[in-house]
Design an enzyme around this catalytic site. Structure first.
Site, PDB file in Angstrom:
ATOM      1  N   ASP A  28     -21.037 -42.079   2.639  1.00 51.66           N
ATOM      2  CA  ASP A  28     -19.791 -41.307   2.595  1.00 51.66           C
ATOM      3  C   ASP A  28     -20.067 -39.855   2.226  1.00 51.66           C
ATOM      4  OD1 ASP A  28     -17.079 -40.908   2.795  1.00 51.66           O
ATOM      5  OD2 ASP A  28     -16.614 -41.677   0.791  1.00 51.66           O
ATOM      6  N   GLY A  29     -19.202 -38.967   2.705  1.00 47.94           N
ATOM      7  CA  GLY A  29     -19.269 -37.560   2.306  1.00 47.94           C
ATOM      8  C   GLY A  29     -19.697 -36.594   3.402  1.00 47.94           C
ATOM      9  N   ASN A  30     -19.855 -37.086   4.628  1.00 51.96           N
ATOM     10  CA  ASN A  30     -20.255 -36.193   5.729  1.00 51.96           C
ATOM     11  C   ASN A  30     -19.231 -35.089   5.959  1.00 51.96           C
ATOM     12  OD1 ASN A  30     -22.342 -37.964   6.135  1.00 51.96           O
ATOM     13  ND2 ASN A  30     -21.524 -38.860   8.013  1.00 51.96           N
ATOM     14  N   GLY A  31     -17.953 -35.478   5.926  1.00 49.38           N
ATOM     15  CA  GLY A  31     -16.878 -34.517   6.201  1.00 49.38           C
ATOM     16  C   GLY A  31     -16.871 -33.411   5.159  1.00 49.38           C
TER      17      GLY A  31
ATOM     18  N   HIS B 250     -21.416 -35.225  10.348  1.00 51.92           N
ATOM     19  CA  HIS B 250     -21.791 -36.542  10.884  1.00 51.92           C
ATOM     20  C   HIS B 250     -23.152 -36.487  11.567  1.00 51.92           C
ATOM     21  CE1 HIS B 250     -18.026 -38.172   9.680  1.00 51.92           C
ATOM     22  NE2 HIS B 250     -17.297 -37.540  10.566  1.00 51.92           N
TER      23      HIS B 250
ATOM     24  N   LEU C 284     -38.458 -54.406   9.178  1.00 50.19           N
ATOM     25  CA  LEU C 284     -37.190 -54.058   8.526  1.00 50.19           C
ATOM     26  C   LEU C 284     -36.046 -54.579   9.384  1.00 50.19           C
ATOM     27  CD1 LEU C 284     -35.653 -52.393   6.288  1.00 50.19           C
ATOM     28  CD2 LEU C 284     -35.572 -50.522   7.964  1.00 50.19           C
TER      29      LEU C 284
ATOM     30  N   GLU D  30     -25.126 -55.820  -7.109  1.00 47.81           N
ATOM     31  CA  GLU D  30     -25.060 -54.724  -8.078  1.00 47.81           C
ATOM     32  C   GLU D  30     -24.566 -53.497  -7.299  1.00 47.81           C
ATOM     33  OE1 GLU D  30     -26.048 -54.868 -11.361  1.00 47.81           O
ATOM     34  OE2 GLU D  30     -26.435 -57.017 -11.142  1.00 47.81           O
TER      35      GLU D  30
HETATM   36  C1  IPE Z   1     -15.986 -45.690   4.154  1.00 42.05           C
HETATM   37  O1  IPE Z   1     -15.754 -44.339   4.030  1.00 42.05           O
HETATM   38  C2  IPE Z   1     -16.392 -46.025   5.561  1.00 42.05           C
HETATM   39  C3  IPE Z   1     -17.692 -45.525   5.957  1.00 42.05           C
HETATM   40  C4  IPE Z   1     -18.572 -44.940   5.177  1.00 42.05           C
HETATM   41  C5  IPE Z   1     -18.025 -45.740   7.343  1.00 42.05           C
HETATM   42  P1  IPE Z   1     -14.300 -43.724   4.182  1.00 42.05           P
HETATM   43  O2  IPE Z   1     -14.419 -42.272   3.931  1.00 42.05           O
HETATM   44  O3  IPE Z   1     -13.694 -44.120   5.473  1.00 42.05           O
HETATM   45  O4  IPE Z   1     -13.495 -44.459   3.014  1.00 42.05           O
HETATM   46  P2  IPE Z   1     -12.230 -44.003   2.205  1.00 42.05           P
HETATM   47  O5  IPE Z   1     -11.187 -43.596   3.208  1.00 42.05           O
HETATM   48  O6  IPE Z   1     -12.639 -42.844   1.361  1.00 42.05           O
HETATM   49  O7  IPE Z   1     -11.842 -45.185   1.386  1.00 42.05           O
HETATM   50  C1  IPE Z   2     -18.590 -40.918   5.996  1.00 40.55           C
HETATM   51  O1  IPE Z   2     -18.240 -39.586   5.801  1.00 40.55           O
HETATM   52  C2  IPE Z   2     -18.781 -41.252   7.455  1.00 40.55           C
HETATM   53  C3  IPE Z   2     -17.668 -41.997   8.045  1.00 40.55           C
HETATM   54  C4  IPE Z   2     -16.668 -42.526   7.403  1.00 40.55           C
HETATM   55  C5  IPE Z   2     -17.686 -42.161   9.481  1.00 40.55           C
HETATM   56  P1  IPE Z   2     -16.734 -39.122   5.812  1.00 40.55           P
HETATM   57  O2  IPE Z   2     -16.395 -38.659   7.184  1.00 40.55           O
HETATM   58  O3  IPE Z   2     -15.813 -40.161   5.271  1.00 40.55           O
HETATM   59  O4  IPE Z   2     -16.806 -37.873   4.819  1.00 40.55           O
HETATM   60  P2  IPE Z   2     -15.704 -37.441   3.775  1.00 40.55           P
HETATM   61  O5  IPE Z   2     -15.442 -38.622   2.898  1.00 40.55           O
HETATM   62  O6  IPE Z   2     -14.495 -37.049   4.548  1.00 40.55           O
HETATM   63  O7  IPE Z   2     -16.333 -36.315   3.054  1.00 40.55           O
HETATM   64 MG    MG Z   3     -15.145 -40.554   3.400  1.00 39.78          MG
END
Ligand code: IPE
Ligand code: IPE
Ligand code: MG
Length: 241
Positions: free
Chosen positions: A18-21, A35, A129, A205
């Site tokens: 998570d956190g790409n955006g 992404h 793997l 965990e």
């Molecule tokens: C969870 O991340 C899904 C993936 C990493 C693919 P999200 O960004 O979609 O989750 P929420 O919306 O913060 O719960």
């Molecule tokens: C996780 O990064 C990747 C996917 C859910 C596809 P996000 O796109 O959720 O990044 P944030 O949470 O908005 O930073």
């Molecule tokens: Mg996210």
């Protein structure tokens, strides 16, 4: 199935990437740039995982809820998945990586479905793997589909209520060939699981790191895995002296 806690190692690591955006937005860039950077990180993590004793690596790439995002972002992500499979296929095979997918494939583009089935077939004999990518995956959707398939068996007279055991349910899930995760890592500072492997992670965990996925390095993975080795997993029992 439990992981091999006897060895003290994190045999199956699952990651909510998570956190790409936010990584991209912080730099004033479009989310898709984050992404793309995230997909580069996946390559590095996959390359180092076996050296850390990881045999199973499962990564959350697209949830059943992620369709709520803009068409541009959804299509961009689907394009990244297709390119990853096309471009990495040769290297994954050379590195002994068996690739699988979990999630509901029905809603995915036909071409992407074909690429997924193709790489699963081509890497099916590899053992260094086990890489599993969750695309259009949601734990509730997975359980719902499993219940539906078990009920269909029952309705056809092939399954008695007594045969619905913990193991039978596990075998009806997309993860039927995977051991349960030992360690689930989520990046980006969010401390929720967002519908990722709820049944399978009953005794996993959890590790939450504030690092955004595009900044997550093999080094940080290595530190988290080392910390995991010091945890005392009891599985409901009593600590052994
Ligand atoms: C969870 O991340 C899904 C993936 C990493 C693919 P999200 O960004 O979609 O989750 P929420 O919306 O913060 O719960
Ligand atoms: C996780 O990064 C990747 C996917 C859910 C596809 P996000 O796109 O959720 O990044 P944030 O949470 O908005 O930073
Ligand atoms: Mg996210």
């Amino acid at each position: 199935m439990h992981g091999t806690h006897e060895t003290g190692g994190a045999r199956h690591v699952a990651i909510i990437m998570d956190g790409n955006g936010r990584w991209a937005t912080n730099r004033g860039w479009p989310r898709l740039v984050g992404h793309r950077k995230g997909a580069e990180r996946v390559k590095e993590i996959v390359r180092t995982a076996p050296d850390l004793g990881i045999e199973w690596l499962t990564i959350y790439a697209f949830s059943t809820e992620n369709w709520k995002r803009s068409t541009e972002e959804v299509l961009g992500l689907m394009g990244i998945f297709a390119r990853y499979i096309e471009k990495e296929a040769g290297r994954l095979a050379a590195e002994g990586v068996r690739m699988r997918f979990i999630g509901n494939r029905d809603r995915l583009d036909r071409r992407l479905q074909d690429l997924m089935a193709g790489i699963e077939r081509r890497t099916a004999h590899l053992t260094r793997l086990n890489l599993t990518v969750a695309i259009n995956y949601g734990g509730r959707d997975e359980v719902t589909r499993a219940v539906r398939s078990l009920l269909a068996e029952a309705a056809a007279g092939r399954l008695e209520p007594e045969a619905i055991t913990d193991a039978a349910i596990s075998a009806a899930l997309d993860t039927r060939d995977l051991p349960d995760p030992d360690l689930v890592i989520r990046t980006s500072g969010e401390t929720r699981t967002s519908n990722f492997l709820p049944w399978q992670s009953a005794y996993a965990e959890y590790e939450f790191t504030p690092t955004l996925w595009p900044d997550f390095t093999p080094d940080e993975l290595s530190r988290i895995v080392a910390r995991f080795g010091n945890r005392d997993r009891r599985f409901g029992g009593v600590k052994q002296a």
